[in-house]
Design an enzyme around this catalytic site. Structure first.
Site, PDB file in Angstrom:
ATOM      1  N   ASN A   8       1.474  -6.679 -10.717  1.00 50.26           N
ATOM      2  CA  ASN A   8       2.399  -5.743 -11.346  1.00 50.26           C
ATOM      3  C   ASN A   8       3.774  -6.397 -11.350  1.00 50.26           C
ATOM      4  OD1 ASN A   8       4.061  -3.634 -12.049  1.00 50.26           O
ATOM      5  ND2 ASN A   8       3.695  -2.416 -10.203  1.00 50.26           N
ATOM      6  N   LYS A  10       6.404  -5.393 -12.712  1.00 46.63           N
ATOM      7  CA  LYS A  10       7.498  -4.411 -12.755  1.00 46.63           C
ATOM      8  C   LYS A  10       8.525  -4.835 -13.829  1.00 46.63           C
ATOM      9  CE  LYS A  10       6.408  -3.260  -8.037  1.00 46.63           C
ATOM     10  NZ  LYS A  10       6.851  -2.680  -6.777  1.00 46.63           N
ATOM     11  N   HIS A  92       2.455   5.005 -10.806  1.00 47.08           N
ATOM     12  CA  HIS A  92       3.056   4.186  -9.746  1.00 47.08           C
ATOM     13  C   HIS A  92       4.178   4.991  -9.088  1.00 47.08           C
ATOM     14  CE1 HIS A  92       5.311   1.040  -7.744  1.00 47.08           C
ATOM     15  NE2 HIS A  92       4.215   0.296  -7.822  1.00 47.08           N
ATOM     16  N   GLU A  94       7.046   4.239  -8.275  1.00 49.23           N
ATOM     17  CA  GLU A  94       8.359   4.047  -8.906  1.00 49.23           C
ATOM     18  C   GLU A  94       8.483   4.888 -10.174  1.00 49.23           C
ATOM     19  OE1 GLU A  94       8.157  -0.224  -8.921  1.00 49.23           O
ATOM     20  OE2 GLU A  94       8.255  -0.203  -6.727  1.00 49.23           O
ATOM     21  N   GLU A 159      -1.139   2.948  -2.375  1.00 53.79           N
ATOM     22  CA  GLU A 159       0.100   2.231  -2.100  1.00 53.79           C
ATOM     23  C   GLU A 159       1.019   3.106  -1.265  1.00 53.79           C
ATOM     24  OE1 GLU A 159       0.815  -1.048  -5.237  1.00 53.79           O
ATOM     25  OE2 GLU A 159       1.677   0.787  -6.010  1.00 53.79           O
ATOM     26  N   GLY A 165       7.349  -3.467  -1.363  1.00 54.56           N
ATOM     27  CA  GLY A 165       8.550  -4.309  -1.421  1.00 54.56           C
ATOM     28  C   GLY A 165       9.309  -4.401  -0.114  1.00 54.56           C
ATOM     29  N   SER A 204       3.273  -4.832  -0.289  1.00 55.13           N
ATOM     30  CA  SER A 204       3.551  -6.053   0.481  1.00 55.13           C
ATOM     31  C   SER A 204       2.318  -6.918   0.741  1.00 55.13           C
ATOM     32  CB  SER A 204       4.264  -5.707   1.796  1.00 55.13           C
ATOM     33  OG  SER A 204       5.528  -5.124   1.529  1.00 55.13           O
TER      34      SER A 204
HETATM   35  P1  PGA Z   1       4.905  -5.195  -3.591  1.00 54.58           P
HETATM   36  O1  PGA Z   1       4.664  -4.073  -4.716  1.00 54.58           O
HETATM   37  O2  PGA Z   1       3.673  -6.078  -3.581  1.00 54.58           O
HETATM   38  O3  PGA Z   1       6.120  -5.936  -4.055  1.00 54.58           O
HETATM   39  O4  PGA Z   1       5.101  -4.492  -2.296  1.00 54.58           O
HETATM   40  C1  PGA Z   1       3.400  -3.480  -4.896  1.00 54.58           C
HETATM   41  C2  PGA Z   1       3.453  -2.448  -5.990  1.00 54.58           C
HETATM   42  O5  PGA Z   1       4.435  -1.697  -6.063  1.00 54.58           O
HETATM   43  O6  PGA Z   1       2.530  -2.340  -6.825  1.00 54.58           O
END
Ligand code: PGA
Length: 243
Positions: A8, A10, A92, A94, A159, A165, A204
């Protein structure tokens, strides 16, 4: 079923970066998993073109619930499909946080995605406060029940929001417990077909923790954010997957 390693990107990526990553993925050869990249919408068509013929699928990061119409700035599922995507990430955290996406919105988007021939990855996960209050299963259970349409045959990504992140990950025992709980809910909601839904872990995932996470029961792959922006890291995670 083979594990699915999904990247992803983003809101990251230029045409130059996409060309570099796509070239590395196309040259990767045989991998022990299915591979998917979800670039920003501006790069989907280009990445799909660069990866044509390679065993790497392309997906969107969101779609609108409607098939077309007066929705300035939005993208319909059929438009993602037209650009070369076969998957789409939905719900997601976000999107839920930045755009107020509720479970009901995610449900409507999943229906639209399926109607357009896309395979959805529906994301669920709890906040840090919910985790500390012991509410993880209650939160994830209600997200699944309200977001998944009948006959859902996509993937689910667990998640934990506090792990995205941050470099933090849940313990192996916690991932095992939540994924086991999700499997039970999928069978309850979808019947025997709930056995075939891959449950990805996200938050992560890095080359140094991927093998341990991907070895856990009911972990059907990974949804990778930051580490998917470096082809070497993303491929190292893919190499840690198992059939
Ligand atoms: P990350 O994000 O691997 O940077 O923690 C995962 C995600 O939000 O899909």
């Amino acid at each position: 079923m083979r594990q699915l390693i999904a990247g992803n990107w983003k809101m990251n990526g230029t045409a130059a970066m996409a060309a570099d990553i796509a070239a590395a993925l196309a040259a990767a050869g045989e991998l022990p998993c299915d591979l998917l990249v979800c670039p920003p919408a501006t790069l989907i068509a280009e990445v799909a073109r660069l990866l044509a013929g390679a065993p790497v699928a392309v997906g969107g990061q969101n779609c609108h619930a409607r098939a077309s119409g007066a929705h300035t700035g939005d993208i319909a599922a059929a438009m993602l499909r037209d650009a070369g995507a076969t998957w789409v990430i939905l719900g997601h955290s976000e999107r839920r946080a930045d755009h107020g996406e509720t479970n009901e919105v995610v449900y409507a988007k999943a229906l639209a995605a399926i109607a357009a021939g896309l395979t959805p990855i529906v994301c669920v996960g709890e906040t840090e406060a919910e985790s500390q209050a012991g509410r993880t299963q209650a939160v994830v259970g209600s997200q699944l029940a309200a977001s998944l349409p009948e006959g859902f045959a996509g993937a689910v990504a667990y998640e934990p929001i506090w792990a995205i992140g941050t470099g933090k990950t849940p313990t192996e025992a916690d991932v095992t417990a939540v994924h086991g709980f999700i499997r039970g809910e999928l069978k309850r909601l979808l019947g025997p077909a709930g056995e075939d839904v891959r449950i990805l872990y996200g938050g992560s995932v890095k080359p140094d923790n991927a093998a341990a996470l991907l070895a856990l029961p009911e972990v059907g792959g990974a949804l990778v954010g930051g580490a998917s922006l470096k082809a070497a890291d993303f491929l190292a995670i893919a190499a840690a997957a198992h059939a």
